[in-house]
Design a protein around this motif. Structure first.
Motif, short mmCIF file in Angstrom:
data_model
loop_
_atom_site.label_atom_id
_atom_site.label_comp_id
_atom_site.label_asym_id
_atom_site.label_seq_id
_atom_site.Cartn_x
_atom_site.Cartn_y
_atom_site.Cartn_z
N PHE A 1 6.68 50.62 28.70
CA PHE A 1 5.22 50.48 28.95
C PHE A 1 5.35 49.95 30.28
O PHE A 1 5.75 48.57 30.50
N LEU A 2 4.61 50.31 31.29
CA LEU A 2 4.29 49.53 32.66
C LEU A 2 2.88 48.64 32.29
O LEU A 2 2.24 48.71 31.50
N PRO A 3 3.03 47.60 33.36
CA PRO A 3 2.07 46.51 32.99
C PRO A 3 0.53 47.02 32.79
O PRO A 3 -0.03 46.58 32.02
N GLU B 1 3.01 42.01 31.42
CA GLU B 1 3.66 42.28 30.29
C GLU B 1 4.19 43.60 30.54
O GLU B 1 3.50 44.62 30.84
N ASP C 1 6.97 46.74 28.25
CA ASP C 1 7.72 46.84 27.01
C ASP C 1 8.83 47.89 27.18
O ASP C 1 8.62 48.62 28.22
N ARG D 1 -2.80 49.02 26.28
CA ARG D 1 -2.40 49.07 24.79
C ARG D 1 -2.82 47.96 24.03
O ARG D 1 -3.35 47.87 22.73
N ARG D 2 -2.93 46.74 24.69
CA ARG D 2 -3.32 45.49 24.02
C ARG D 2 -4.84 45.76 23.74
O ARG D 2 -5.27 45.20 22.59
N MET E 1 0.28 48.40 29.17
CA MET E 1 0.26 47.25 28.27
C MET E 1 -1.06 46.62 28.20
O MET E 1 -1.60 46.51 27.03
N TYR F 1 15.13 48.68 33.42
CA TYR F 1 13.67 48.92 33.60
C TYR F 1 13.38 48.75 35.33
O TYR F 1 12.90 49.75 35.82
#
Lengths: 480, 480
Positions: free
Chosen positions: B44-46, A70, A72, B52-53, B49, A118
């Motif tokens: 936000f890089l993987p 994922e 963002d 963050r999650r 993320m 990106y």
């Protein structure tokens, strides 16, 4: 933009907001200044959030099953990042930020162009990612049709130099898995290829300069009969009767993938122009057959997606029997990243039409009659007033015990309510259990455990309470 | 705004982006147009993320334990909804959208004013909700200090007419639970009351008109010695020496809540002005003691939060020994909803400083040396090329089996790579297992199961494969 439809939408938004009013809410007595959300946007109410999160979970679980990561990106981009990527129509719909000194910014129109940016910014050569985020279009909103000015997109893209059609096949398989799991009803994944469109226009002898305008007519074939579209082409778009005749033999073709490939070969339609694209499609369908991803796929030569940047596979998913429009769309865009970086990176991706999915799931939930609890608490602690013991102290000690053991427990903010009112509060909130304590319970280090669902009451030792509740909860899960 | 610091930030952003470059990525050879994200924002890089999650999950789990529901609002509001709510300083930092015809819009500055508007729009009388969303400030960004122009807020608020201090106490308990679970290191929850600030200014004989400017000086007491602040007050803000003397006896007071309450009572400081607020604070501390939420709380009379709308409790959480500033802030704002609706609704809430938390968790992860896998796949299917069997067909059949059973399996997009290259791909992606098939395996309906972690290989019957993998996966979870 016409004023009237906007006013109607305005009223719809207001009506919708009012319909949603439930327990614990009341109407403002008089219209105040600025108590509305902007036109074409919406607030998500708690029950809608529960549905939204469930939908996202189903979708992201599938993405992650396929090894996607994922990312963002910011909600706005430099204006120059966005302009020139969406064609004339799209460009008009972009929201610009006011120039307050500094960079010139615009709100993102989709997640695809930011993804290309990106990849260039961070110098990737390959990436398989998903991205869920809000995008913005100054479009004429229609709440009924799920068309908003601020709405979610849910994108999955595979970037990198790969063998032909392997990533494309996995993409279609993913779409098939997602809509199977979401269980919205029968659906069809329509597939074609931008290069076949090019070939058809060329075969018909229509000049390349007319490509876009002719495609935008063809794209309406799912809503209008060919007769009308033919008329539009010949009367408004400068296509000759002869050219229209040739087109008509091709664009109306759609069917089971291998059957249509067979038919096209027999009729020798893409023998020269479009041959390579047809071979690609055959490879795609074979790969999909291997991975059991072909059952909802239809090969449809009328498919012509509007965006400029597609270069190969194009796809669109529709619910059968519905009037909702497409629930996913996308395709291959091998040249977009090259606009930002010297390292051109081929990409293929899809966007899930999540707003329409929310609308269907909400409808489905309403019809089901299943109670979708907003307040996910498992219990409240209620007290029988006492003159000898500080029952609030006893009550909050139990809350601490519950919270520190991960049990969901809601607090009623009245310190001196009688027991009946406290239990009514729990019932209003659809909380299934109440833990009741009075003087006796405190002295004996027990609690009364009231189960509103099974309508029974038990006495439980305080030291066993956590274990006892953990065995009980989770039975009454919300649906979806 | 000064140009130079912005250029520095620019460079920092670029450097940061470059530091993050890892496997599978390369530098753009030459700077292209518009390949950067806007100033003060970030992608936000993987791996970010994943962190963050995890942080969001810890926080929202606590919110939901307390029976909170989730809502969402649009990223922009009508401009008139926002203006006049943040004081002069805040007002300057609001991003406006360009007037392209239609409503005049601005990006939201925080989640509190949109929440007040939401309560009014939907006619709520009470609501306990959380909201995670991006907010926007045209501030001078500092990536190092975690100060962005687009950043997340994570808000929890309790709206409704309730008994005094019960919701306030639960709010502090929630903050304590969150920072205990996030495990960022020792922290302190500083608490005071807007009404005590009012009282102190009044007791010192300072005119009400100077309230704001005096508060903004007092608020710096955690960074500067009182001597400097006193000087600022008397030399720049028109406070007399006498007034400053009186203030100095009060604002420097901070300590363990019940001790400080005792001291204030003994010194008879809030005997008239501020008496009610002091009683409120005592009730709050008692409730917090009951729910075991007092251990990290400090009662600090120098606390003076900047925003105009606070009316009672104010709080701020800081990490001890860090230079990061506050990691949560908030308080009671009983009059904000009344600006939108005739039905005034008392509210108390807190905002979690999630960007700083991300930064700390990232740092923590880097130091730990634990591998945080971006690609969460459990396995790949690799093939030994064959002249007699279509190994791609066999491979994708196994993928279908895995995916339809919820197993995370990544695809390598090369159809004809040799086995070594396929296994190297899995290793590069840190995928722990590979399922290998060749002609023999297909004929015997088995697979070779390679475990890269335990460095062993087993033969497994195809019909037992799903069960077999399910027992193996989940051992090598990512940290946090």
């Amino acid at each position: 933009m016409d004023q009237k439809p906007e006013q109607q939408v305005e009223e719809q938004v207001q009506n919708k907001a009012q319909q949603k009013q439930q327990q614990g809410k009341q109407q403002p007595k008089e219209k105040q200044l600025a108590v509305k959300n902007p036109k074409g946007t919406r607030d998500f109410l708690p029950q809608q959030m529960v549905i939204r999160r469930q939908a996202f979970k189903i979708i992201t679980d599938v993405f992650e099953q396929h090894g996607a990561v994922e990312i963002d990106t910011p909600v706005f981009e430099l204006k120059e990042t966005l302009i020139g990527k969406y064609g004339e129509e799209g460009g008009k719909l972009i929201y610009d930020l006011q120039d307050q000194g500094g960079e010139i910014l615009s709100l993102r129109y989709d997640l695809t162009v930011p993804f290309a940016r990106y990849l260039a910014t961070h110098g990737y050569k390959k990436l398989k990612r998903y991205h869920i985020g809000k995008v913005y279009r100054r479009d004429n909103p229609s709440i009924q049709q799920g068309r908003f000015r601020e709405f979610f997109q849910c994108d999955f893209d595979i970037a990198g130099e790969n063998d032909p059609m392997v990533a494309d096949a996995e993409l279609i398989k993913i779409i098939d898995q997602i809509f199977t799991k979401l269980d919205l009803g029968p659906f069809q994944i329509k597939i074609s290829n931008r290069k076949l469109l090019d070939a058809m226009i060329q075969i018909a002898g229509i000049p390349k300069t007319q490509f876009k305008t002719v495609c935008s007519s063809i794209d309406k074939l799912d809503k209008q009969p060919w007769k009308e579209i033919r008329q539009e082409l010949t009367e408004k778009k400068g296509v000759t009767e002869e050219q229209a005749d040739i087109l008509s033999k091709m664009v109306q073709l759609r069917g089971e993938p291998f059957q249509l490939i067979q038919q096209l070969k027999e009729q020798k339609i893409f023998e020269q122009q479009g041959k390579e694209a047809l071979d690609e499609m055959e490879l795609l369908f074979n790969l999909l057959k291997y991975m059991n991803g072909l059952k909802n796929v239809i090969f449809d030569l009328s498919l012509a997606r509007g965006l400029d940047y597609y270069t190969g596979l194009i796809q669109e998913t529709v619910l059968l029997g519905g009037q909702l429009g497409s629930i996913s769309g996308g395709g291959r865009y091998d040249e977009l990243v090259g606009m930002f970086s010297k390292n051109s990176i081929p990409c293929v991706g899809a966007s899930i039409g999540i707003e329409r999915i929310f609308a269907i799931l909400e409808e489905k939930y309403k019809k089901s009659g299943v109670v979708l609890r907003e307040n996910q608490s498992d219990c409240v602690v209620a007290t029988i007033p006492s003159k000898n013991i500080d029952m609030n102290a006893e009550k909050f000690k139990i809350y601490d015990l519950l919270w520190s053991n991960g049990i969901k427990a809601d607090v009623c903010y009245k310190l001196n309510w009688n027991l009946g009112k406290q239990l009514t509060y729990a019932n209003d909130q659809q909380i299934p259990f109440a833990i009741v304590i009075g003087e006796d319970e405190v002295k004996q280090e027990v609690v009364k455990f009231k189960d509103f669902v099974e309508k029974k009451e038990e006495t439980v030792n305080l030291k066993d309470l956590v274990q006892f509740i953990k065995q009980r909860v989770g039975k009454e899960q919300y649906m979806l």
